[in-house]
Design a protein around this motif. Structure first.
Motif, PDB file in Angstrom:
ATOM      1  N   ASP A   1       4.128   4.653   5.821  1.00 10.33           N
ATOM      2  CA  ASP A   1       3.117   3.810   6.460  1.00 10.33           C
ATOM      3  C   ASP A   1       3.362   2.334   6.146  1.00 10.33           C
ATOM      4  OD1 ASP A   1       1.873   6.039   7.533  1.00 10.33           O
ATOM      5  OD2 ASP A   1       0.305   6.119   5.988  1.00 10.33           O
ATOM      6  N   ALA A   2       3.719   2.035   4.910  1.00  9.33           N
ATOM      7  CA  ALA A   2       3.988   0.642   4.522  1.00  9.33           C
ATOM      8  C   ALA A   2       5.190   0.085   5.286  1.00  9.33           C
ATOM      9  CB  ALA A   2       4.214   0.541   3.015  1.00  9.33           C
ATOM     10  N   VAL A   3       6.236   0.886   5.427  1.00  8.43           N
ATOM     11  CA  VAL A   3       7.412   0.452   6.192  1.00  8.43           C
ATOM     12  C   VAL A   3       7.024   0.193   7.648  1.00  8.43           C
ATOM     13  CG1 VAL A   3       9.656   1.179   7.098  1.00  8.43           C
ATOM     14  CG2 VAL A   3       9.098   1.555   4.689  1.00  8.43           C
ATOM     15  N   ASP A   4       6.252   1.093   8.229  1.00  7.57           N
ATOM     16  CA  ASP A   4       5.816   0.907   9.618  1.00  7.57           C
ATOM     17  C   ASP A   4       5.011  -0.382   9.772  1.00  7.57           C
ATOM     18  OD1 ASP A   4       7.037   3.268  10.387  1.00  7.57           O
ATOM     19  OD2 ASP A   4       5.172   4.449  10.343  1.00  7.57           O
ATOM     20  N   LYS A   5       4.106  -0.653   8.844  1.00  5.84           N
ATOM     21  CA  LYS A   5       3.291  -1.871   8.913  1.00  5.84           C
ATOM     22  C   LYS A   5       4.160  -3.114   8.759  1.00  5.84           C
ATOM     23  CE  LYS A   5      -0.938   0.319   7.314  1.00  5.84           C
ATOM     24  NZ  LYS A   5      -1.871   0.503   6.199  1.00  5.84           N
ATOM     25  N   ALA A   6       5.128  -3.063   7.850  1.00  2.00           N
ATOM     26  CA  ALA A   6       6.029  -4.200   7.651  1.00  2.00           C
ATOM     27  C   ALA A   6       6.840  -4.465   8.918  1.00  2.00           C
ATOM     28  CB  ALA A   6       6.960  -3.941   6.472  1.00  2.00           C
ATOM     29  N   MET A   7       7.352  -3.419   9.525  1.00  2.00           N
ATOM     30  CA  MET A   7       8.141  -3.569  10.746  1.00  2.00           C
ATOM     31  C   MET A   7       7.281  -4.094  11.896  1.00  2.00           C
ATOM     32  SD  MET A   7      11.227  -2.940   9.961  1.00  2.00           S
ATOM     33  CE  MET A   7      11.984  -2.751  11.567  1.00  2.00           C
ATOM     34  N   ASP A   8       6.051  -3.580  12.003  1.00  2.00           N
ATOM     35  CA  ASP A   8       5.145  -4.056  13.056  1.00  2.00           C
ATOM     36  C   ASP A   8       4.831  -5.535  12.878  1.00  2.00           C
ATOM     37  OD1 ASP A   8       5.052  -1.525  14.168  1.00  2.00           O
ATOM     38  OD2 ASP A   8       3.085  -1.025  13.306  1.00  2.00           O
ATOM     39  N   GLN A   9       4.638  -5.960  11.642  1.00  2.33           N
ATOM     40  CA  GLN A   9       4.255  -7.344  11.363  1.00  2.33           C
ATOM     41  C   GLN A   9       5.424  -8.314  11.469  1.00  2.33           C
ATOM     42  OE1 GLN A   9       1.052  -8.367  10.551  1.00  2.33           O
ATOM     43  NE2 GLN A   9       1.685 -10.486  10.434  1.00  2.33           N
TER      44      GLN A   9
ATOM     45  N   ILE B   1      -0.678  -4.521   1.398  1.00  6.90           N
ATOM     46  CA  ILE B   1      -0.964  -3.129   1.724  1.00  6.90           C
ATOM     47  C   ILE B   1      -1.411  -2.436   0.445  1.00  6.90           C
ATOM     48  CG2 ILE B   1      -0.012  -0.950   2.559  1.00  6.90           C
ATOM     49  CD1 ILE B   1       2.114  -2.668   4.061  1.00  6.90           C
ATOM     50  N   VAL B   2      -2.621  -1.909   0.463  1.00  2.99           N
ATOM     51  CA  VAL B   2      -3.116  -1.144  -0.675  1.00  2.99           C
ATOM     52  C   VAL B   2      -2.666   0.293  -0.477  1.00  2.99           C
ATOM     53  CG1 VAL B   2      -5.146  -0.392  -1.960  1.00  2.99           C
ATOM     54  CG2 VAL B   2      -5.107  -2.675  -0.914  1.00  2.99           C
ATOM     55  N   ALA B   3      -1.814   0.767  -1.389  1.00  5.34           N
ATOM     56  CA  ALA B   3      -1.265   2.121  -1.254  1.00  5.34           C
ATOM     57  C   ALA B   3      -0.701   2.585  -2.589  1.00  5.34           C
ATOM     58  CB  ALA B   3      -0.181   2.155  -0.199  1.00  5.34           C
ATOM     59  N   ASP B   4      -0.645   3.878  -2.749  1.00  9.58           N
ATOM     60  CA  ASP B   4      -0.039   4.520  -3.919  1.00  9.58           C
ATOM     61  C   ASP B   4       1.360   4.969  -3.511  1.00  9.58           C
ATOM     62  OD1 ASP B   4       0.809   6.186  -5.952  1.00  9.58           O
ATOM     63  OD2 ASP B   4      -1.043   7.352  -6.042  1.00  9.58           O
ATOM     64  N   VAL B   5       2.382   4.301  -4.030  1.00  6.21           N
ATOM     65  CA  VAL B   5       3.752   4.604  -3.605  1.00  6.21           C
ATOM     66  C   VAL B   5       4.299   5.902  -4.197  1.00  6.21           C
ATOM     67  CG1 VAL B   5       4.305   2.209  -3.087  1.00  6.21           C
ATOM     68  CG2 VAL B   5       4.810   3.130  -5.372  1.00  6.21           C
ATOM     69  N   THR B   6       3.503   6.591  -4.998  1.00 10.20           N
ATOM     70  CA  THR B   6       3.934   7.920  -5.422  1.00 10.20           C
ATOM     71  C   THR B   6       3.654   8.954  -4.326  1.00 10.20           C
ATOM     72  OG1 THR B   6       1.845   8.534  -6.515  1.00 10.20           O
ATOM     73  CG2 THR B   6       3.505   7.376  -7.853  1.00 10.20           C
ATOM     74  N   GLU B   7       2.938   8.528  -3.287  1.00 12.30           N
ATOM     75  CA  GLU B   7       2.666   9.387  -2.138  1.00 12.30           C
ATOM     76  C   GLU B   7       3.639   9.003  -1.016  1.00 12.30           C
ATOM     77  OE1 GLU B   7       0.519  11.869  -2.196  1.00 12.30           O
ATOM     78  OE2 GLU B   7      -0.251  11.362  -4.188  1.00 12.30           O
ATOM     79  N   GLU B   8       4.516   9.912  -0.662  1.00  8.82           N
ATOM     80  CA  GLU B   8       5.582   9.623   0.296  1.00  8.82           C
ATOM     81  C   GLU B   8       5.065   9.071   1.624  1.00  8.82           C
ATOM     82  OE1 GLU B   8       9.524  11.832   2.172  1.00  8.82           O
ATOM     83  OE2 GLU B   8       8.240  12.916   0.783  1.00  8.82           O
ATOM     84  N   ASN B   9       3.984   9.628   2.131  1.00 11.23           N
ATOM     85  CA  ASN B   9       3.452   9.150   3.412  1.00 11.23           C
ATOM     86  C   ASN B   9       3.004   7.701   3.330  1.00 11.23           C
ATOM     87  OD1 ASN B   9       3.943  11.494   4.830  1.00 11.23           O
ATOM     88  ND2 ASN B   9       1.938  12.367   4.373  1.00 11.23           N
ATOM     89  N   ASN B  10       2.516   7.274   2.164  1.00 11.75           N
ATOM     90  CA  ASN B  10       2.125   5.875   2.000  1.00 11.75           C
ATOM     91  C   ASN B  10       3.323   4.942   2.127  1.00 11.75           C
ATOM     92  OD1 ASN B  10      -0.545   6.600   1.600  1.00 11.75           O
ATOM     93  ND2 ASN B  10      -0.477   6.382  -0.607  1.00 11.75           N
ATOM     94  N   ILE B  11       4.468   5.398   1.665  1.00 15.48           N
ATOM     95  CA  ILE B  11       5.689   4.588   1.780  1.00 15.48           C
ATOM     96  C   ILE B  11       6.064   4.426   3.253  1.00 15.48           C
ATOM     97  CG2 ILE B  11       8.143   4.464   1.235  1.00 15.48           C
ATOM     98  CD1 ILE B  11       7.431   6.064  -1.357  1.00 15.48           C
TER      99      ILE B  11
END
Length: 86
Positions: free
Chosen positions: A41-49, A29-39
């Motif tokens: 989104d990453a959790v949602d993608k991990a759970m979906d996968q 997942i390409v994301a900037d973890v200093t942005e709360e919404n990106n975190i």
């Protein structure tokens, strides 16, 4: 172990993912973890996968070499997740 790798540096993320995916399942997942919404989104993608998260390693961070009392203000801001002026 299945892995979810999150990084803002897509080129570096691709290299690591290519290597690790030879032996395990990897979600990148390409994301900037200093942005709360990106975190979130990453959790949602991990759970979906993968359906669950058993272990989380937060290895995000930066460091500036040298004694802290000699660091310029811009470096203090950068290490505390405030963006440096370009």
């Amino acid at each position: 172990m299945k892995l979810v790798l999150v990084d803002q540096d897509e080129e570096a993320l691709n290299k690591v993912t290519d290597e690790l995916s030879k032996t395990t399942k990897v979600l990148k997942i390409v994301a900037d973890v200093t942005e709360e919404n990106n975190i979130y989104d990453a959790v949602d993608k991990a759970m979906d996968q993968f359906g669950e998260i058993d272990l989380l390693v937060n290895d995000a961070g930066v460091a500036v070499p040298g004694p802290i009392w000699e660091l310029p203000t811009r470096d203090w801001g950068w290490t505390w997740c405030k963006r440096r002026a370009a």
